[in-house]
Design a protein around this motif. Structure first.
Motif, PDB file in Angstrom:
ATOM      1  N   ALA A   1      60.248  12.446  17.559  1.00  0.00           N
ATOM      2  CA  ALA A   1      60.018  12.510  19.004  1.00  0.00           C
ATOM      3  C   ALA A   1      58.546  12.764  19.305  1.00  0.00           C
ATOM      4  CB  ALA A   1      60.886  13.598  19.628  1.00  0.00           C
TER       5      ALA A   1
ATOM      6  N   ALA B   1      56.641   9.562  18.532  1.00  0.00           N
ATOM      7  CA  ALA B   1      56.911   8.549  19.557  1.00  0.00           C
ATOM      8  C   ALA B   1      56.172   8.880  20.852  1.00  0.00           C
ATOM      9  CB  ALA B   1      58.416   8.456  19.816  1.00  0.00           C
ATOM     10  N   ALA B   2      56.142  10.156  21.209  1.00  0.00           N
ATOM     11  CA  ALA B   2      55.417  10.562  22.419  1.00  0.00           C
ATOM     12  C   ALA B   2      53.926  10.328  22.244  1.00  0.00           C
ATOM     13  CB  ALA B   2      55.706  12.030  22.745  1.00  0.00           C
TER      14      ALA B   2
ATOM     15  N   ARG C   1      52.926   6.773  22.805  1.00  0.00           N
ATOM     16  CA  ARG C   1      52.919   6.340  24.200  1.00  0.00           C
ATOM     17  C   ARG C   1      51.616   6.700  24.918  1.00  0.00           C
ATOM     18  NH1 ARG C   1      58.556   7.919  26.848  1.00  0.00           N
ATOM     19  NH2 ARG C   1      58.043   6.181  28.227  1.00  0.00           N
TER      20      ARG C   1
ATOM     21  N   GLN D   1      60.844  10.943  26.160  1.00  0.00           N
ATOM     22  CA  GLN D   1      61.449  10.651  24.864  1.00  0.00           C
ATOM     23  C   GLN D   1      62.749  11.432  24.722  1.00  0.00           C
ATOM     24  OE1 GLN D   1      60.263   8.406  22.855  1.00  0.00           O
ATOM     25  NE2 GLN D   1      61.738   8.725  21.232  1.00  0.00           N
ATOM     26  N   ASP D   2      62.761  12.689  25.154  1.00  0.00           N
ATOM     27  CA  ASP D   2      63.954  13.526  25.081  1.00  0.00           C
ATOM     28  C   ASP D   2      65.046  12.976  26.004  1.00  0.00           C
ATOM     29  OD1 ASP D   2      65.380  15.765  24.101  1.00  0.00           O
ATOM     30  OD2 ASP D   2      64.975  16.830  25.982  1.00  0.00           O
TER      31      ASP D   2
ATOM     32  N   HIS E   1      65.401   9.876  26.908  1.00  0.00           N
ATOM     33  CA  HIS E   1      65.863   8.642  26.279  1.00  0.00           C
ATOM     34  C   HIS E   1      66.854   8.967  25.160  1.00  0.00           C
ATOM     35  CE1 HIS E   1      65.755   4.481  25.022  1.00  0.00           C
ATOM     36  NE2 HIS E   1      65.397   4.846  23.794  1.00  0.00           N
TER      37      HIS E   1
END
Length: 176
Positions: free
Chosen positions: A103, A106-107, A110, A161-162, A164
């Motif tokens: 996570a 991924a963050a 972005r 992200q969380d 999602h």
């Protein structure tokens, strides 16, 4: 310089034992020896400020030095206790740790390259704001603003992200 050195050596020879006795009455031998050494370093650096009869001044410096050493030891002991009482990462589910790490990555993906660089300079490289500003090529104030904004964008990306991930879990639960 040699005259000052000779005068300092005379003060040292005359008062060393009294300062050491004072320190030993108040601290363990190792702490006392360190405090006495520090006292005479301070005396050398501030030799021009020594009074004509310096024993009181020397003992005051020794007292403050011992107090500083105790505070430092207390802080170190408290840190060790906090770390010892902290749950080890081994007690957490490894899958949870992997999910958290994914996570975060991924963050970070972005974010813009500048935001990633700002966060990595401070968070991963351990630089202070002043040093990181120098690396980033801006003033410390500008860097502080950029860091604040990058952290807000990172928090938003992490929250997204969380959210999602939560939606994925909800969909999986509906299908079972």
């Amino acid at each position: 310089m040699t005259d000052q050195r000779h005068r300092f050596e005379a003060v040292y020879r005359r008062h060393y034992r009294a300062v050491l006795a004072y320190a030993l009455a108040r601290a363990e031998p190792e702490v006392a020896a360190d405090a006495v050494a520090e006292t005479f370093v301070v005396a050398w650096r501030r030799f021009g400020e020594l009074p004509a009869e310096p024993i009181g001044w020397l003992l005051a410096v020794t007292r403050r030095t011992i107090a500083n050493q105790r505070r430092s030891a207390d802080r170190q002991r408290a840190l060790y206790e906090r770390l010892a009482n902290r749950p080890a990462d081994g007690t957490r589910d490894p899958a949870e740790l992997v999910a958290e790490r994914r996570a975060v990555y991924a963050a970070l993906d972005r974010l813009s390259p500048d935001d990633r660089e700002i966060l990595m300079l401070v968070g991963w490289d351990g630089l202070g704001r002043r040093e990181a500003a120098r690396v980033f090529g801006c003033s410390p104030v500008a860097f502080a603003v950029r860091l604040h904004r990058a952290r807000k964008r990172f928090a938003a990306a992490l929250a997204a992200q969380d959210a999602h991930a939560s939606r994925k879990v909800a969909i999986l639960e509906e299908t079972t």
